[in-house]
Enzyme design. Sequence first.
Site, PDB file in Angstrom:
ATOM      1  N   LYS A  82      -1.302   2.486  -4.846  1.00 24.44           N
ATOM      2  CA  LYS A  82      -1.588   2.150  -6.241  1.00 24.44           C
ATOM      3  C   LYS A  82      -2.673   1.099  -6.415  1.00 24.44           C
ATOM      4  O   LYS A  82      -3.149   0.883  -7.537  1.00 24.44           O
ATOM      5  CB  LYS A  82      -0.303   1.665  -6.935  1.00 24.44           C
ATOM      6  CG  LYS A  82       0.718   2.761  -7.115  1.00 24.44           C
ATOM      7  CD  LYS A  82       0.257   3.788  -8.103  1.00 24.44           C
ATOM      8  CE  LYS A  82       1.142   5.015  -8.109  1.00 24.44           C
ATOM      9  NZ  LYS A  82       0.346   6.252  -8.241  1.00 24.44           N
ATOM     10  N   PRO A  86       0.793  -1.248   0.000  1.00 23.26           N
ATOM     11  CA  PRO A  86       0.000   0.000   0.000  1.00 23.26           C
ATOM     12  C   PRO A  86       0.815   1.283   0.000  1.00 23.26           C
ATOM     13  O   PRO A  86       0.248   2.363  -0.161  1.00 23.26           O
ATOM     14  CB  PRO A  86      -0.806  -0.143   1.294  1.00 23.26           C
ATOM     15  CG  PRO A  86       0.013  -1.035   2.162  1.00 23.26           C
ATOM     16  CD  PRO A  86       0.673  -2.002   1.226  1.00 23.26           C
TER      17      PRO A  86
HETATM   18  C1  PHB Z   1      -4.836   5.509   3.372  1.00 24.89           C
HETATM   19  O1  PHB Z   1      -5.379   4.519   3.866  1.00 24.89           O
HETATM   20  O2  PHB Z   1      -5.321   6.641   3.487  1.00 24.89           O
HETATM   21  C2  PHB Z   1      -3.559   5.351   2.614  1.00 24.89           C
HETATM   22  C3  PHB Z   1      -2.967   4.111   2.508  1.00 24.89           C
HETATM   23  C4  PHB Z   1      -1.780   3.981   1.799  1.00 24.89           C
HETATM   24  C5  PHB Z   1      -1.200   5.081   1.212  1.00 24.89           C
HETATM   25  C6  PHB Z   1      -1.814   6.306   1.301  1.00 24.89           C
HETATM   26  C7  PHB Z   1      -2.999   6.436   2.001  1.00 24.89           C
HETATM   27  O3  PHB Z   1      -0.055   4.971   0.539  1.00 24.89           O
END
Ligand code: PHB
Length: 393
Positions: free
Chosen positions: A297, A293
């Site tokens: 993406k 995460p």
């Molecule tokens: C989020 O859950 O807001 C989130 C997760 C991973 C990311 C950015 C935001 O890279």
Amino acid sequence: MIRTQVAIIGAGPSGLLLSQLLHLHGIDNVVVERQSRGYVEGRIRAGVLEQGTVDLLIAAGVGARLLRERLVHDGFALGFDGRTFRVDLKGLTGNSVSVYGQTEVTKDLMDARVAAGAKLVFEAAEVALEGLDLARPTVRYRSEGRTHEISCDFVAGCDGYHGVSRRSVAPSAMQTFERVYPFGWLGILADVPPAAHELIYSNHSRGFALCSMRSPTRSRYYVQCGLDEKLQDWPDSRFWDELQRRMPADVANAMVTGPSIEKSIAPLRSFVVEPLRFGQLFLAGDAAHIVPPTGAKGLNLAAADVRVLYRAFVERYRTGNAGLLDRYSAECLRRIWMAERFSWWFTSTMHKFTEDAFAHRLQLAELDYLTGSTAALTSVAENYVGLPFESPA
Ligand code: PHB
Ligand code: APR
């Protein structure tokens, strides 16, 4: 026996978005989902959308609430060595990202599908795909104590990493590429104002941390944790303490803490299957690829697959020309591997893999170089906002 043109397995964002776009182009489809509607809508997932994804959601007619409620971010911050550095996405690329939870995207799509009277089957058990190499495959499932059959031209496998679609393909017909990371992300949701108005990704000797949000009053925070750690080992107090330790002091001191309303641990994985097409079966989204995460993406790649796939089905049904369908796999895999590379690079640069101090110094040097080079920053920004598409949404 239900007859349709496209049977879609899975009512996650990929399946629902594909169903909506096909519907808008007059292509009949049925969505078969293993879980209940409530379960699908209740899942907490990430929430950073590339402009390309926003454009596609607008083209699918589900952009109104997104445009009203999203937070537009022109940058994000990197925390390391006790300092924060802002990556000026807008200045470097001309593009921004939209913070809007995947849960909300799924809700908007579900509402649109239901409002249009879509054929959505929930709580479908024992879903099976047959005859994928025949002109008209069959999807079989059990519901309300009896077996149902769907006869279709094509099957879209949008049923995620653990779904039945990819598992319906002979292992000899595919190649898989996988990397499992030796840590997870412990995430919480809390109704407190975010620590900053943009996201902060922090590299720290104790491990990675991320400050994100869902709205001006709801925050989403993550800390890197061991894969063997349990939620009960992480009471809120320990979570806040660890998060503040891993954030630069100015961010930690400004942080408003409070009770978590959701808490979960997610493993990190990079995964790709090749090809994405097996006879009349087309894989899209998490059924075909997983990214860690870190680069946000996951949803954007799923939307990018659907963008190519729906256009290919429209061309096939409008003109009889299957050219785009034949090129689906190659076209998507190019973008998938670029996003896999960026997500792996960002994960490798921001997380703690070992106690090796030399490795951490290298990470800090990489970040120091990066934050001093417009060329390197532009590369990061281009990948973060989403690489350009050849064609409009
Ligand atoms: C989020 O859950 O807001 C989130 C997760 C991973 C990311 C950015 C935001 O890279
Ligand atoms: N039969 C029917 N439905 C199934 C089956 C099955 N055998 N197995 C799984 N499903 C359903 C799941 O219950 C889920 O609702 O398929 C859906 C897949 O949805 P997602 O996992 O959300 O995958 P996708 O729609 O491709 O969305 C990708 O989700 O995990 C995030 O980061 C990821 O943002 C990305 C997005």
